[in-house]
Motif scaffolding. Structure first.
Motif, PDB file in Angstrom:
ATOM      1  N   PRO A 288      -1.511 -12.597  14.122  1.00 37.05           N
ATOM      2  CA  PRO A 288      -2.944 -12.510  13.846  1.00 37.05           C
ATOM      3  C   PRO A 288      -3.438 -13.771  13.136  1.00 37.05           C
ATOM      4  O   PRO A 288      -2.647 -14.556  12.603  1.00 37.05           O
ATOM      5  N   SER A 289      -4.743 -13.945  13.128  1.00 39.52           N
ATOM      6  CA  SER A 289      -5.336 -15.131  12.518  1.00 39.52           C
ATOM      7  C   SER A 289      -5.212 -15.070  10.997  1.00 39.52           C
ATOM      8  O   SER A 289      -5.044 -13.986  10.418  1.00 39.52           O
ATOM      9  N   PRO A 290      -5.305 -16.226  10.322  1.00 39.28           N
ATOM     10  CA  PRO A 290      -5.289 -16.211   8.853  1.00 39.28           C
ATOM     11  C   PRO A 290      -6.392 -15.342   8.269  1.00 39.28           C
ATOM     12  O   PRO A 290      -6.195 -14.687   7.248  1.00 39.28           O
ATOM     13  N   GLU A 291      -7.561 -15.345   8.915  1.00 41.58           N
ATOM     14  CA  GLU A 291      -8.676 -14.526   8.417  1.00 41.58           C
ATOM     15  C   GLU A 291      -8.327 -13.037   8.446  1.00 41.58           C
ATOM     16  O   GLU A 291      -8.627 -12.296   7.503  1.00 41.58           O
ATOM     17  N   ALA A 292      -7.681 -12.600   9.554  1.00 39.05           N
ATOM     18  CA  ALA A 292      -7.294 -11.195   9.667  1.00 39.05           C
ATOM     19  C   ALA A 292      -6.256 -10.825   8.612  1.00 39.05           C
ATOM     20  O   ALA A 292      -6.290  -9.725   8.044  1.00 39.05           O
ATOM     21  N   VAL A 293      -5.329 -11.740   8.334  1.00 43.34           N
ATOM     22  CA  VAL A 293      -4.302 -11.478   7.332  1.00 43.34           C
ATOM     23  C   VAL A 293      -4.917 -11.389   5.939  1.00 43.34           C
ATOM     24  O   VAL A 293      -4.574 -10.505   5.151  1.00 43.34           O
ATOM     25  N   VAL A 294      -5.852 -12.299   5.638  1.00 42.63           N
ATOM     26  CA  VAL A 294      -6.513 -12.274   4.328  1.00 42.63           C
ATOM     27  C   VAL A 294      -7.297 -10.974   4.160  1.00 42.63           C
ATOM     28  O   VAL A 294      -7.265 -10.345   3.090  1.00 42.63           O
ATOM     29  N   LYS A 295      -7.998 -10.571   5.220  1.00 42.06           N
ATOM     30  CA  LYS A 295      -8.759  -9.317   5.154  1.00 42.06           C
ATOM     31  C   LYS A 295      -7.828  -8.140   4.893  1.00 42.06           C
ATOM     32  O   LYS A 295      -8.111  -7.279   4.047  1.00 42.06           O
ATOM     33  N   ARG A 296      -6.709  -8.095   5.612  1.00 38.46           N
ATOM     34  CA  ARG A 296      -5.757  -7.005   5.419  1.00 38.46           C
ATOM     35  C   ARG A 296      -5.145  -7.054   4.024  1.00 38.46           C
ATOM     36  O   ARG A 296      -4.939  -6.025   3.381  1.00 38.46           O
ATOM     37  N   TRP A 297      -4.869  -8.268   3.535  1.00 44.24           N
ATOM     38  CA  TRP A 297      -4.283  -8.413   2.208  1.00 44.24           C
ATOM     39  C   TRP A 297      -5.238  -7.892   1.132  1.00 44.24           C
ATOM     40  O   TRP A 297      -4.812  -7.226   0.193  1.00 44.24           O
ATOM     41  N   VAL A 298      -6.531  -8.193   1.288  1.00 43.84           N
ATOM     42  CA  VAL A 298      -7.526  -7.701   0.327  1.00 43.84           C
ATOM     43  C   VAL A 298      -7.588  -6.175   0.375  1.00 43.84           C
ATOM     44  O   VAL A 298      -7.645  -5.498  -0.662  1.00 43.84           O
ATOM     45  N   GLU A 299      -7.569  -5.599   1.581  1.00 42.00           N
ATOM     46  CA  GLU A 299      -7.577  -4.150   1.710  1.00 42.00           C
ATOM     47  C   GLU A 299      -6.318  -3.537   1.095  1.00 42.00           C
ATOM     48  O   GLU A 299      -6.366  -2.453   0.497  1.00 42.00           O
ATOM     49  N   TYR A 300      -5.211  -4.236   1.242  1.00 47.02           N
ATOM     50  CA  TYR A 300      -3.934  -3.783   0.702  1.00 47.02           C
ATOM     51  C   TYR A 300      -3.929  -3.858  -0.827  1.00 47.02           C
ATOM     52  O   TYR A 300      -3.296  -3.071  -1.509  1.00 47.02           O
ATOM     53  N   LEU A 301      -4.689  -4.818  -1.371  1.00 42.18           N
ATOM     54  CA  LEU A 301      -4.707  -5.058  -2.811  1.00 42.18           C
ATOM     55  C   LEU A 301      -5.663  -4.146  -3.560  1.00 42.18           C
ATOM     56  O   LEU A 301      -5.338  -3.597  -4.616  1.00 42.18           O
TER      57      LEU A 301
END
Length: 269
Positions: free
Chosen positions: A36-49
């Motif tokens: 996945p794109s870096p943007e998708a990973v950052v979004k998921r990371w924020v949701e995970y956090l």
């Protein structure tokens, strides 16, 4: 200023890697389900956090507690610290004994050399058989992973004390426990701290593997869970979290080493 320049230089390669990653995903060169794109990973990371997550309940927006990342990090760090404390706590006195006494070294060395090449991961079946599931097998594996780096470096530190220090101490009348506590042990501290630094890094690696098979929470468990559901963005988010925590631990250990070894660095300069 020098510190900021070093920090900036250290960010060059990671920034270039992220840029290449972004270009590859934005250009459609890779399957987004696999990378996945870096943007998708950052979004998921924020949701995970974030501890609170919004969801729609009927016609209104409601917030529900999530905070998986915080709970997983706490669980993983507990296992790392508990396992490392046990492993290092056993390795340190044994290493001091083996380094200082040829008889103790001869007694334990064969067993150590047989067990040391066996990776902790190979003990997973036995750990689950002995301890079942949960924290116990994970802590056992972490203790095993931390034990040998601390042990080997402690032995090396005691056995490689400069002979000049020993002769000078003998000429001043130092004997027995005084020689050990005031000369040998301080001279071995740099080696011991190097073993501690390696050991805690190994412990963090082992905990991820152990959590994938033996427990139902933690960063390793969450990555394994995401793999089963093909959530590649969450897998990478978990990996990035592990990397950041590992970097923080290593930086903290480096600063601790520098603080405790100020006298040693002064002698070198």
């Amino acid at each position: 200023m020098k510190r900021w320049r070093e920090l900036g230089a250290g960010l060059i390669v990671p920034v270039l890697v992220v840029l290449a990653w972004h270009l590859a995903t934005a250009g459609g060169w890779v399957d987004p389900h696999k990378l996945p794109s870096p943007e998708a990973v950052v979004k998921r990371w924020v949701e995970y956090l974030l501890p609170l997550q919004p969801y729609e309940s009927g016609s209104k927006l409601t917030w529900a507690f999530s905070g998986e990342l915080i709970g997983d990090t706490i669980g993983s760090m507990y296992r790392v610290l508990a396992g490392f404390a046990i492993g290092a706590g056993l390795a340190l006195p044994l290493g001091l004994g083996m380094g200082a006494s040829p008889r103790v070294y001869a007694l334990f060395n064969s067993l150590v050399q047989i067990l040391r090449p066996i990776p902790p991961i190979a003990f997973i079946p036995l750990s689950m058989l002995w301890f079942g599931l949960g924290n116990a097998p994970a802590i056992f594996l972490i203790a095993l992973g931390a034990f040998f780096p601390v042990l080997v470096n402690t032995i090396a530190g005691v056995r490689q004390v400069d002979g000049i220090y020993l002769r000078a101490a003998r000429n001043l009348g130092a004997r027995g426990s005084t020689m050990f506590l005031r000369v040998i042990l301080p001279a071995a501290v740099p080696y011991i701290l190097s073993g501690v630094r390696i050991g805690i890094g190994t412990a963090f690696i082992v905990v991820i593997v152990a959590e994938m098979v033996a427990v139902n929470n933690g960063l390793g468990f969450r990555i394994s869970e995401a793999r089963e559901y093909f959530w590649s963005d969450k897998v990478i988010a978990g990996m990035i979290t592990i990397g950041v925590i590992g970097l923080a631990i290593d930086a903290g250990m480096n600063r601790l080493n520098n603080h405790l070894l100020r006298w040693h660095r002064g002698l070198e300069h």
